[in-house]
Design an enzyme around this catalytic site. Structure first.
Site, PDB file in Angstrom:
ATOM      1  CB  CYS A   1      32.093  -9.950  -6.295  1.00 36.59           C
ATOM      2  SG  CYS A   1      33.352 -10.965  -5.493  1.00 36.59           S
TER       3      CYS A   1
ATOM      4  CB  ILE B   1      49.719 -14.549  11.906  1.00 39.84           C
ATOM      5  CG1 ILE B   1      49.154 -15.431  13.035  1.00 39.84           C
ATOM      6  CG2 ILE B   1      50.520 -15.402  10.929  1.00 39.84           C
ATOM      7  CD1 ILE B   1      48.111 -16.434  12.550  1.00 39.84           C
TER       8      ILE B   1
ATOM      9  CG  HIS C   1      55.030 -17.502   8.824  1.00 41.35           C
ATOM     10  ND1 HIS C   1      55.386 -18.084  10.012  1.00 41.35           N
ATOM     11  CD2 HIS C   1      55.963 -17.931   7.923  1.00 41.35           C
ATOM     12  CE1 HIS C   1      56.477 -18.827   9.843  1.00 41.35           C
ATOM     13  NE2 HIS C   1      56.839 -18.735   8.588  1.00 41.35           N
TER      14      HIS C   1
ATOM     15  CB  SER D   1      62.903 -22.601  18.692  1.00 38.17           C
ATOM     16  OG  SER D   1      61.786 -22.843  17.850  1.00 38.17           O
TER      17      SER D   1
HETATM   18 ZN   LIG Z   1      34.931  -9.696  -4.323  1.00 41.72          ZN
END
Ligand SMILES: [Zn+2]
Length: 255
Positions: A161, A110, A126, A198
């Site tokens: 928002c 990641i 991932h 692995s």
């Molecule tokens: Zn939003």
């Protein structure tokens, strides 16, 4: 289980890359440890050293109840990743892509060091922090803005928002991403390189089992893939091994 380095020499590997092309690279934590990112599950892993509890940090229900622990982890993780440079092996894969020898990179990481190295075709099974979304209105937020928000807000909220923002990292309890594209790529591959994994985290660990091409696994330690025809195991340092592969490939003009 992995055997000895005699299975696959850098020269043999260079030949396979050159002759077969259509390389697919499946990468795991081991490709990033040299860049300074601890293996999440290794002895120096973040989970261990910084008392982060993976079960809580990356659990989607825990996140929805209280995103605090995840953002605490992310603050540390992103600060670390921002300052890191891709390794030689990350850049080697970018070079293969530029030479039209690589189909795509499938990564379990990641840390988006592949993108940072300039790779275009990256399937992050991932997910990663490259993009985030507001869970309320769906607004997409890029990496730079996320980093800014993570630094200045305890819990980053949507500017539009006020909804909760979640990076597109795959949590426990969420489906992995791009698996069908990854499986398709492996199906079309001329050579599958498994680098620094692995092969214990499913479902991506199952990809090499379906490869119809030679599979070269370069990883420190044991690997969860049976021996078989056209399967080669190298227990070596990635950057050292591919440093040699790269040198050998460079010996031949317009490889
Ligand atoms: Zn939003």
């Amino acid at each position: 289980m992995g055997t000895t380095m005699n299975d696959m020499t850098p020269r043999f590997c260079a030949d396979l890359i050159r002759e077969n092309g259509r390389v697919v690279a499946l990468t795991g934590a081991g490709i990033s440890t040299a860049a300074g990112i601890p293996d999440f599950r290794g002895p120096q892993g973040l989970y261990v050293t910084r008392q982060y509890d993976a079960e809580k940090v990356f659990d989607i229900n825990a996140f929805l109840r209280d995103p605090g622990p995840f953002y605490e982890f992310s603050r540390d993780f992103l600060a670390k990743v921002e300052s890191l440079e891709p390794t030689f092996t990350h850049r080697f894969l970018t070079e293969l892509e530029e030479l039209d020898l690589l189909l795509c990179v499938v990564t379990q990481n990641i840390d988006f060091l592949h993108q940072k190295a300039g790779s275009k075709g990256v399937l992050s099974v991932h997910g990663d922090y490259w993009t985030s979304h507001c869970l309320a209105c769906g607004l997409e937020i890029g990496f730079e803005l996320l980093c800014l928000k993570v630094r200045s807000e305890a819990i980053p909220l949507c500017d539009a928002c006020g909804g909760l923002i979640k990076p597109d990292v795959v949590f426990f309890g969420e489906a992995v991403k791009s698996m069908s594209e990854a499986a398709e790529a492996v199906n079309e591959a001329g050579l599958l390189l498994v680098l620094g994994s692995s092969l214990t985290v499913y479902p991506s660990a199952s990809l090499p089992q379906h490869a119809r091409c030679p599979v070269v696994v370069v990883n420190r330690g044991d690997v969860g893939l049976e021996q078989g025809p056209n399967r080669y195991f190298v227990d070596a340092d990635l950057d050292e091994f591919f440093g040699e592969v790269s040198e050998i490939m460079g010996e031949v003009e317009d490889f």
